[in-house]
Design a protein around this motif. Structure first.
Motif, PDB file in Angstrom:
ATOM      1  N   ILE A   1     -18.044  30.941   9.416  1.00 14.82           N
ATOM      2  CA  ILE A   1     -19.326  30.402   8.947  1.00 14.82           C
ATOM      3  C   ILE A   1     -20.322  30.330  10.099  1.00 14.82           C
ATOM      4  N   TYR A   2     -19.842  29.877  11.250  1.00 17.40           N
ATOM      5  CA  TYR A   2     -20.710  29.803  12.427  1.00 17.40           C
ATOM      6  C   TYR A   2     -21.218  31.191  12.822  1.00 17.40           C
ATOM      7  N   ILE A   3     -20.283  32.169  12.865  1.00 20.80           N
ATOM      8  CA  ILE A   3     -20.629  33.495  13.385  1.00 20.80           C
ATOM      9  C   ILE A   3     -21.429  34.309  12.372  1.00 20.80           C
ATOM     10  N   PHE A   4     -20.873  34.438  11.155  1.00 22.75           N
ATOM     11  CA  PHE A   4     -21.458  35.348  10.176  1.00 22.75           C
ATOM     12  C   PHE A   4     -22.447  34.661   9.238  1.00 22.75           C
ATOM     13  N   GLY A   5     -22.327  33.343   9.103  1.00 19.47           N
ATOM     14  CA  GLY A   5     -23.254  32.620   8.241  1.00 19.47           C
ATOM     15  C   GLY A   5     -24.512  32.177   8.967  1.00 19.47           C
ATOM     16  N   PHE A   6     -24.321  31.557  10.134  1.00 20.77           N
ATOM     17  CA  PHE A   6     -25.454  31.028  10.893  1.00 20.77           C
ATOM     18  C   PHE A   6     -25.887  31.931  12.036  1.00 20.77           C
ATOM     19  N   GLY A   7     -25.117  32.978  12.309  1.00 16.70           N
ATOM     20  CA  GLY A   7     -25.476  33.897  13.383  1.00 16.70           C
ATOM     21  C   GLY A   7     -25.353  33.294  14.770  1.00 16.70           C
ATOM     22  N   ILE A   8     -24.481  32.308  14.923  1.00 19.76           N
ATOM     23  CA  ILE A   8     -24.285  31.653  16.218  1.00 19.76           C
ATOM     24  C   ILE A   8     -23.278  32.453  17.043  1.00 19.76           C
ATOM     25  N   LEU A   9     -23.617  32.718  18.291  1.00 14.35           N
ATOM     26  CA  LEU A   9     -22.715  33.451  19.183  1.00 14.35           C
ATOM     27  C   LEU A   9     -21.643  32.483  19.689  1.00 14.35           C
ATOM     28  N   LEU A  10     -20.640  32.287  18.864  1.00 12.14           N
ATOM     29  CA  LEU A  10     -19.632  31.263  19.130  1.00 12.14           C
ATOM     30  C   LEU A  10     -18.822  31.554  20.385  1.00 12.14           C
ATOM     31  N   PHE A  11     -18.644  32.832  20.695  1.00 11.21           N
ATOM     32  CA  PHE A  11     -17.813  33.206  21.839  1.00 11.21           C
ATOM     33  C   PHE A  11     -18.640  33.606  23.063  1.00 11.21           C
ATOM     34  N   ASP A  12     -19.884  33.194  23.072  1.00 13.41           N
ATOM     35  CA  ASP A  12     -20.719  33.369  24.261  1.00 13.41           C
ATOM     36  C   ASP A  12     -20.626  32.087  25.074  1.00 13.41           C
ATOM     37  N   PHE A  13     -19.812  32.130  26.125  1.00 16.97           N
ATOM     38  CA  PHE A  13     -19.548  30.929  26.914  1.00 16.97           C
ATOM     39  C   PHE A  13     -20.442  30.824  28.148  1.00 16.97           C
ATOM     40  N   ASN A  14     -21.476  31.656  28.190  1.00 16.74           N
ATOM     41  CA  ASN A  14     -22.353  31.652  29.363  1.00 16.74           C
ATOM     42  C   ASN A  14     -23.738  31.095  29.066  1.00 16.74           C
ATOM     43  N   THR A  15     -23.936  30.625  27.847  1.00 13.36           N
ATOM     44  CA  THR A  15     -25.244  30.090  27.469  1.00 13.36           C
ATOM     45  C   THR A  15     -25.090  28.706  26.850  1.00 13.36           C
ATOM     46  N   LYS A  16     -26.171  27.961  26.878  1.00 10.98           N
ATOM     47  CA  LYS A  16     -26.196  26.639  26.261  1.00 10.98           C
ATOM     48  C   LYS A  16     -26.704  26.791  24.833  1.00 10.98           C
ATOM     49  N   GLY A  17     -25.953  26.239  23.879  1.00  9.59           N
ATOM     50  CA  GLY A  17     -26.353  26.381  22.490  1.00  9.59           C
ATOM     51  C   GLY A  17     -25.519  25.507  21.578  1.00  9.59           C
ATOM     52  N   SER A  18     -25.720  25.707  20.272  1.00 10.44           N
ATOM     53  CA  SER A  18     -25.056  24.864  19.280  1.00 10.44           C
ATOM     54  C   SER A  18     -23.579  25.183  19.119  1.00 10.44           C
ATOM     55  N   GLN A  19     -23.102  26.286  19.733  1.00 14.06           N
ATOM     56  CA  GLN A  19     -21.684  26.622  19.611  1.00 14.06           C
ATOM     57  C   GLN A  19     -20.786  25.580  20.257  1.00 14.06           C
ATOM     58  N   TRP A  20     -21.324  24.819  21.197  1.00  7.97           N
ATOM     59  CA  TRP A  20     -20.485  23.876  21.937  1.00  7.97           C
ATOM     60  C   TRP A  20     -20.045  22.695  21.091  1.00  7.97           C
ATOM     61  N   ALA A  21     -20.779  22.380  20.044  1.00 12.46           N
ATOM     62  CA  ALA A  21     -20.365  21.279  19.168  1.00 12.46           C
ATOM     63  C   ALA A  21     -19.014  21.587  18.524  1.00 12.46           C
ATOM     64  N   LEU A  22     -18.849  22.832  18.059  1.00 14.16           N
ATOM     65  CA  LEU A  22     -17.581  23.219  17.444  1.00 14.16           C
ATOM     66  C   LEU A  22     -16.454  23.250  18.469  1.00 14.16           C
ATOM     67  N   TRP A  23     -16.756  23.737  19.673  1.00  9.86           N
ATOM     68  CA  TRP A  23     -15.710  23.805  20.692  1.00  9.86           C
ATOM     69  C   TRP A  23     -15.287  22.413  21.158  1.00  9.86           C
ATOM     70  N   VAL A  24     -16.202  21.462  21.138  1.00  5.46           N
ATOM     71  CA  VAL A  24     -15.824  20.082  21.462  1.00  5.46           C
ATOM     72  C   VAL A  24     -14.814  19.565  20.443  1.00  5.46           C
ATOM     73  N   ILE A  25     -15.085  19.804  19.163  1.00  2.95           N
ATOM     74  CA  ILE A  25     -14.167  19.361  18.109  1.00  2.95           C
ATOM     75  C   ILE A  25     -12.824  20.075  18.233  1.00  2.95           C
ATOM     76  N   HIS A  26     -12.881  21.379  18.474  1.00  5.81           N
ATOM     77  CA  HIS A  26     -11.665  22.195  18.592  1.00  5.81           C
ATOM     78  C   HIS A  26     -10.770  21.682  19.721  1.00  5.81           C
ATOM     79  N   THR A  27     -11.341  21.514  20.897  1.00  5.44           N
ATOM     80  CA  THR A  27     -10.546  21.075  22.045  1.00  5.44           C
ATOM     81  C   THR A  27     -10.129  19.610  21.916  1.00  5.44           C
TER      82      THR A  27
END
Length: 254
Positions: free
Chosen positions: A118-144
């Motif tokens: 949903i993050y990648i294909f629905g919202f177009g968020i680069l979830l696996f781009d770990f070199n930029t600041k963005g909304s992907q980090w909210a999911l990774w916080v929950i995951h970890t």
């Protein structure tokens, strides 16, 4: 990352004939399934490490997201499976452990894939781009956070009166300790990155490198190496006794 990943695949290949023979003659469906999944995930991980340039290459980011999703999902499947085995202790036989564990792993990983999709294909968020600041980090916080919580629970169970419910082999305890530390570090890094801290980006990238380079060899050494290396029947009986509590074998020795 590519060097240790490639060396590990080469090691598996060099031991393949002997390992396949031993798996075929063993009584453990669990070890056979774990070994097959390890091979598949190792190949995906090697491909992921080899295609790092796609992360920042124009036009390649979609394919990078797809291969990253499959690779991380495969590794998560192994993680969840091993956690489930440890938590089952000696309360299930090998076949029951295989069914229950893979059912749990499939549900957890399926939910994880759906959410990330949903993050990648629905919202177009680069979830696996770990070199930029963005909304992907909210999911990774929950995951970890979830992984750290689970590993932390088992870590403290080993140091409490509940430790008798878990397999007592020291290698299992070391595995849990290492994974708890890695995920706790990743959680800290994600939290810092979510607040826009450059240190968080750097630290999380370090944990990603360590995870992809070392997790699969760690899993092999902890759960499979003894099984494949012990040729003497007496040693196999000793290994069987140690692994029985984890539900790795289908039936008792006669």
């Amino acid at each position: 990352m590519i060097v240790p990943s490639a060396l590990f695949v080469l090691y598996l290949a060099s031991q393949a004939k002997r390992s396949f023979s031993k798996v075929s003659n063993s009584r453990s469906h669990v070890v056979a399934a774990l070994y097959a999944i390890l091979w598949l995930v190792s190949i995906f991980n090697l491909a992921w490490c080899s295609l790092q340039v796609w992360e920042c290459a124009p036009g390649k980011q979609f394919m990078w997201s797809v291969i990253s999703l499959f690779t991380t999902s495969g590794m998560l499947f192994l993680e969840v499976s091993l956690i489930a085995f440890l938590l089952q202790g000696n309360h299930a036989s090998g076949r029951e452990a295989l069914t229950q564990t893979f059912l749990i792993s499939t549900l957890v990983v399926g939910l994880d894939i759906c959410l990330k999709g949903i993050y990648i294909f629905g919202f177009g968020i680069l979830l696996f781009d770990f070199n930029t600041k963005g909304s992907q980090w909210a999911l990774w916080v929950i995951h970890t956070l979830l992984l750290t919580g689970v590993y932390g629970l088992i870590f403290f169970m080993y140091r409490s009166r509940w430790r008798e419910r878990l397999p007592g082999k020291p290698a299992f305890q070391n595995y849990i300790s290492i994974m708890f530390c890695v995920n706790a570090t990743a959680l800290l890094a994600c939290a810092l990155a979510a607040h826009g801290t450059g240190l968080g980006l750097w630290l999380y990238n370090i944990t990603v490198i360590c995870y992809h380079a070392m997790y699969l060899p760690l899993l092999y050494v902890t759960f499979l190496a003894d099984f494949f290396q012990e040729d003497d029947l007496h040693l196999e009986n000793v290994y069987y006794s140690e692994m029985k509590d984890a539900g790795f074998f289908d039936v008792d020795w006669d």
